[in-house]
Design a protein around this motif. Structure first.
Motif, PDB file in Angstrom:
ATOM      1  N   ARG A  93      38.465  39.229  37.456  1.00 17.90           N
ATOM      2  CA  ARG A  93      39.281  40.478  37.291  1.00 17.90           C
ATOM      3  C   ARG A  93      39.209  40.567  39.276  1.00 17.90           C
ATOM      4  O   ARG A  93      40.067  41.690  39.895  1.00 17.90           O
ATOM      5  N   ASN A  94      37.856  40.404  39.351  1.00 22.24           N
ATOM      6  CA  ASN A  94      37.681  41.193  41.022  1.00 22.24           C
ATOM      7  C   ASN A  94      38.348  40.085  41.693  1.00 22.24           C
ATOM      8  O   ASN A  94      38.772  41.028  42.750  1.00 22.24           O
ATOM      9  N   THR A  97      42.087  42.116  41.429  1.00 23.60           N
ATOM     10  CA  THR A  97      41.468  43.691  42.055  1.00 23.60           C
ATOM     11  C   THR A  97      42.051  43.606  43.324  1.00 23.60           C
ATOM     12  O   THR A  97      42.524  44.600  43.847  1.00 23.60           O
TER      13      THR A  97
END
Length: 387
Positions: A93-94, A97
């Motif tokens: 997810r990082n 994002t």
């Protein structure tokens, strides 16, 4: 189900419109409806409605509901998270994002071309050392779109992977020599930090990872056989919460022997933990379930310590003893491996002890130690020949 109605336009004239329920989208699971206006007669509206219904029956729902990369990513991620660990999900997810979605997120899928992907990929290569992983995850979303029938091809696959500028600089991680390690422990003794002494004793005398040490409970230590079992790790999620995960790879699950000195230090620490709890009016019914490196929370419950603890100890040592060489916490793991090789240990034994899944990691340390030994051997030879 369809509805036909006549309505009055703003100029006073009349026209016809229809509303049609188109069923659930097979990809998103959402209900889809459409409204079409501006038909001069009821017959025109009926003909267009019949044409649309026939198209839906023959071709199924059009996949236009997934238009942007971000929408496709959301679908992919909802499936991908079913098969990965919470820490892996956090890392993935990082990537999206911070790198992928800022580049692709709002782009229409049918507008993303190989040349656009190449430009973005080249930019990533100049900024991020892990750009190839970022590329891989971005590409997986495109492949998922092909699987769903949303797009016909993966534009990221038709790119050339550039060389990473950041990889041109070798990153060297320092380790302690035997003498430097002794000096470090002298610093901890002067600080009178028994818990820190125990943590770094385990780190430097077993080569365990930070999370593995922080995840240890007293049940994992067998004083009779002088062994420690490593089969789990403490992880800290992005929201600051702590949880215990099994080790990522089977090779990391291991039971290793410990030396007499480490065993004595752990026994002393266990007695100290019990004594400190009793002095605070806390009775431990089952110490086996207590973390070896623990803290006492406001409710007087002993719990796992935060992941940044050993780093904060190193910061404290650096402040109190400015002449002391400071290495990264992970450097204690490499220190243990280096000292094992210097003591004459075999590569396979060190690999098993540290839980390396690949022998290459162990060999890299061994080769470095071997080079140092070669220099010493030449000096010994020269001294002998000139003697």
């Amino acid at each position: 189900m369809a509805t036909l109605k006549q309505y009055k336009k703003s100029d006073g004239t009349t026209a016809w419109f229809y509303k049609l329920y188109m069923g659930k989208d097979p990809i998103t699971g959402k209900e889809r409806r459409t409204t079409r206006r501006g038909f001069k007669t009821k017959k025109e509206a009926c003909l267009d409605l019949a044409r649309l219904q026939l198209e839906i029956e023959s071709k199924g729902l059009n996949n236009n509901s997934v238009r942007t990369y971000r929408e496709l990513y959301n679908l992919w991620m909802s499936q991908h998270t079913l098969n990965i660990r919470n820490t892996t999900e956090q890392r993935v997810r990082n990537y999206f994002t911070n790198q992928i979605l800022p580049s692709f997120g709002n782009m229409k899928l049918d507008s993303i071309t190989p040349s656009i992907c190449q430009k973005i990929l080249t930019d990533w290569a100049t900024k991020y050392q892990s750009f190839q992983k970022i590329r891989s995850y971005a590409s997986q979303v495109f492949n998922y779109g092909i699987l769903l029938g949303v797009i016909d091809n993966n534009p990221m696959e038709r790119t050339i992977t550039p060389k990473s500028i950041s990889n041109s600089t070798e990153i060297k991680e320092e380790v302690y020599s035997k003498e430097e390690l002794h000096l470090f422990f002298e610093c901890l003794h002067k600080l009178k930090d028994e818990r820190a002494l125990v943590f770094f004793r385990i780190a430097s005398y077993t080569g365990a990872r930070k999370g593995e040490i922080l995840g240890l409970t007293w049940r994992d230590i067998d004083f009779d056989n002088q062994t420690i079992r490593f089969n789990k790790t403490l992880v800290e999620l992005s929201d600051g919460s702590l949880c215990i995960n099994p080790t990522k790879k089977d090779k990391s699950k291991r039971v290793i022997s410990i030396d007499n000195g480490t065993s004595r230090i752990l026994k002393k620490w266990k007695r100290s933990v019990t004594k400190k709890n009793l002095s605070r009016g806390i009775r431990i019914d089952n110490i086996d379930d207590i973390p070896v490196i623990s803290t006492i929370k406001g409710n007087k419950k002993r719990d796992f310590l935060y992941k940044g603890y050993p780093n904060h100890v190193m910061d404290k040592v650096a402040r109190k003893f400015p002449d002391m060489k400071i290495i990264k916490v992970h450097g204690f793991r490499k220190t243990h491996a280096t000292l094992l090789f210097e003591a004459g240990a075999q590569v396979k034994d060190v690999q098993d002890r540290l839980g390396h899944s690949s022998s290459k990691t162990t060999m890299d340390i061994y080769i470095k130690v071997s080079k140092n030994r070669q220099n010493e051997t030449v000096e010994l030879f020269e001294s002998y020949m000139n003697g």
